[in-house]
Write a protein that holds these residues in place. Structure first.
Motif, PDB file in Angstrom:
ATOM      1  N   LEU A 182       0.814  -1.225   0.000  1.00  0.00           N
ATOM      2  CA  LEU A 182       0.000   0.000   0.000  1.00  0.00           C
ATOM      3  C   LEU A 182       0.839   1.264   0.000  1.00  0.00           C
ATOM      4  O   LEU A 182       0.334   2.359  -0.280  1.00  0.00           O
TER       5      LEU A 182
ATOM      6  N   ARG B 262      -4.418  -5.537 -12.555  1.00  0.00           N
ATOM      7  CA  ARG B 262      -4.932  -4.263 -13.105  1.00  0.00           C
ATOM      8  C   ARG B 262      -6.182  -4.575 -13.903  1.00  0.00           C
ATOM      9  O   ARG B 262      -6.183  -5.450 -14.767  1.00  0.00           O
TER      10      ARG B 262
ATOM     11  N   VAL C 296      -4.405  -2.489  -8.377  1.00  0.00           N
ATOM     12  CA  VAL C 296      -3.976  -1.128  -8.734  1.00  0.00           C
ATOM     13  C   VAL C 296      -5.091  -0.421  -9.486  1.00  0.00           C
ATOM     14  O   VAL C 296      -5.990  -1.058 -10.052  1.00  0.00           O
ATOM     15  N   GLU C 297      -5.024   0.919  -9.499  1.00  0.00           N
ATOM     16  CA  GLU C 297      -5.999   1.739 -10.216  1.00  0.00           C
ATOM     17  C   GLU C 297      -5.605   1.802 -11.685  1.00  0.00           C
ATOM     18  O   GLU C 297      -4.488   2.212 -12.020  1.00  0.00           O
TER      19      GLU C 297
ATOM     20  N   ARG D 257      -4.184   5.094 -13.165  1.00  0.00           N
ATOM     21  CA  ARG D 257      -2.884   5.626 -12.734  1.00  0.00           C
ATOM     22  C   ARG D 257      -1.736   4.686 -13.077  1.00  0.00           C
ATOM     23  O   ARG D 257      -0.575   5.116 -13.116  1.00  0.00           O
TER      24      ARG D 257
ATOM     25  N   SER E 284      -4.565   0.370  -4.897  1.00  0.00           N
ATOM     26  CA  SER E 284      -5.844   0.611  -4.236  1.00  0.00           C
ATOM     27  C   SER E 284      -6.059  -0.314  -3.037  1.00  0.00           C
ATOM     28  O   SER E 284      -6.636   0.097  -2.024  1.00  0.00           O
ATOM     29  N   SER E 285      -5.613  -1.551  -3.138  1.00  0.00           N
ATOM     30  CA  SER E 285      -5.764  -2.497  -2.022  1.00  0.00           C
ATOM     31  C   SER E 285      -4.745  -3.616  -2.180  1.00  0.00           C
ATOM     32  O   SER E 285      -4.225  -3.849  -3.280  1.00  0.00           O
TER      33      SER E 285
END
Length: 523
Positions: A456, A514, A477-478, A481, A462-463
């Motif tokens: 993190l 992702r 992951v986002e 981004r 993200s988590s």
């Protein structure tokens, strides 16, 4: 007749002797003549009696000879009847064989006739087939000639061109097929491996035993502590010298601590104390006597535990020394995990996996039980426990696959059979699951939290979730981004941070996920 002649000869001899005697005395007086007459009468009487006895003997011998003749004759008749019976049976068997042979000859004659008829039919069919084949060849040659005229290619050129085209097409299809098969095989292999391991773990339910280096001996009252210590501490010193265990008597109510790294010595000290306290006689001589008896009892119990273990697992033909080593494992621990319980668990896991893979289940159980025997030497050894156990197994006549599995379960030697990796995997499954070996629950949970926190700390994450007892870290992951190339770099960076900053057993697999979502709303 011979007996009669002998008797008559004897009589004549006696008579001659008497007559000679009589004639030799012819010069005697009248009294002597009277004696001679009397002797003659006696001789005649003797001759008459001898003649009667000879006749009686002759009749008796004649009767005996007749009886013997009748006996031999009856025996001879019985032999002749038995021989005739055997000859009749032999004649019957010969007749039966002749009848059977005649039946078979008649059947053979029929088969020969059928075979001749089939050969004749086959000859006719073969002639028809040859005629049809010649007609087909003529038609084919005519068609090939016509095609050559139309196409301008000879038959050989057309055939070569067709072969080359077919080769290229077949090669392309084969490569695609091979690639598909390889991908499917890899996928199936991983799925099957996971399936076997998961099913094995689910099917093996074992107890968790945690050992330590301190035992507590409970007593009824604190007055017993003084008797155990003895005058000027002589009893407690005798106990420590006889057992090799440190005995701690402190302010703990109704309890005495026994401290030693060797569980066998702790158990001997505990049982000895129990006997001494129960008996009431506590002095140095009695302590030595009780400790010696307790040692013998523990040795017998070790052998009994070993026998009971191999019976429970269905293992046969184990050398007595190996049975004793298996029993000693009850009093040893590995990282807090009871060694005998661990070995039984490995044996059951290995047997289950071997059954799934179609291997020898009995050898798998045997190797699983014996894989850690090198951890219980009576004397310290510089060899690793796997190699020491391998030497013992080889010394006591174990199977070559079992010997290799014991020596190779920590990669000290090369694996030479399929049994070796199964034992290695079973050992890892038994020892690596949470709670099997001693560790503080808080430190285990903290290690998982540290793994998630390390992931993190990177931008775009993200988590993060630590799974499989901290052996895998999944990072979400986002998508806005972090792109696909950055996600691969992120996985590498996270693994480097974990490797440099955290302490963990084994290895941690970092998986970055992702996901791109396109969301629209229809109004």
């Amino acid at each position: 007749m011979t007996t009669t002649a002998i008797i008559i000869g004897i009589i004549c001899l006696v008579a001659g002797a008497v007559l000679g005697y009589v004639f030799s005395k012819s010069s005697l007086n009248a009294k002597g003549k009277f004696i001679i007459d009397d002797a003659k009468k006696n001789a005649e009487n003797l001759i008459e009696k001898a003649t009667v006895q000879a006749e009686a003997v002759k009749k008796e011998k004649h009767l005996q000879a007749k009886e013997k003749f009748l006996e031999l004759k009856s025996q001879h008749d019985a032999d002749i009847q038995q021989r005739e019976k055997k000859m009749q049976e032999a004649e019957k068997r010969i007749k039966d064989k002749e009848n059977k042979l005649n039946d078979e000859l008649s059947k053979t004659g029929k088969l020969e006739k059928d075979l001749d008829r089939q050969i004749a039919d086959y000859g006719k069919k073969h002639e028809i087939l040859e005629r049809k084949q010649s007609e087909l060849d003529a038609v084919t040659a005519q068609k090939v000639e016509t095609l050559q005229k139309i196409s301008g290619y000879s038959a050989e050129e057309a055939k070569n061109e067709l072969i080359e085209a077919m080769k290229a097409e077949a090669k392309t299809k084969a490569q695609a097929h091979v690639q598909s098969i390889m991908e499917e095989a890899n996928l199936n292999a991983k799925q099957e491996a996971r399936k076997i391991v998961i099913q094995t773990i689910q099917r093996i339910g074992t107890e968790q035993a945690i050992e330590n280096s301190v035992s507590v001996f409970n007593i009824e009252s604190d007055e017993v502590k003084g008797r155990i210590i003895g005058r000027e501490g002589r009893n407690i010193r005798a106990l420590e010298a006889a057992t090799g265990v440190e005995i701690i008597v402190d302010d703990t109510p109704e309890a005495i601590l026994l401290s030693c790294f060797d569980p066998v010595r702790r158990e001997i000290a505990r049982l000895s104390l129990h006997r001494l306290v129960t008996d009431g006689r506590i002095h140095p001589a009695r302590i030595e006597e009780v400790v010696d008896k307790t040692k013998k009892q523990i040795e017998e119990e070790i052998i009994e535990v070993g026998k009971r273990t191999i019976i429970d697992l269905g293992i046969h033909g184990l050398h007595p020394e190996l049975v004793k080593i298996v029993g000693r494992m009850k009093y040893r621990s590995s990282y807090g995990q009871n060694l005998l319980q661990h070995s039984r668990e490995v044996a059951n896991i290995a047997a289950t996996m071997a059954a799934e893979l179609g291997l020898n289940v009995k050898l798998a159980k045997r190797a699983g039980l014996l894989h850690d025997i090198g951890k219980v030497p009576e004397q310290e050894s510089e060899l690793p426990h796997a190699l020491l156990g391998m030497q013992w197994a080889e010394k006591f006549g174990e199977n070559a696959e079992v010997v290799n599995a014991i020596g190779a379960h920590h990669d000290e030697i090369e694996m030479t059979s399929l049994l070796s990796p199964i034992i290695q995997v079973a050992d890892a499954i038994s020892g690596a699951r949470p709670g099997a070996r001693r560790q503080v629950l808080e430190s285990y949970i903290q290690r998982l939290k540290d793994l998630e926190a390390a992931a993190l700390s990177f931008d775009g994450v993200s988590s993060a979730y630590a799974i499989q007892a901290g052996r895998e870290l999944r990072v979400m992951v986002e998508s806005g981004r972090v792109n696909d190339e950055q996600s691969a770099q992120l996985s590498y960076d996270i693994s480097e941070k974990i490797q440099n900053e955290l302490t963990y057993p084994g290895q941690v697999r970092v998986t970055v996920i992702r996901e791109t979502r396109a969301v629209n709303i229809a109004r």
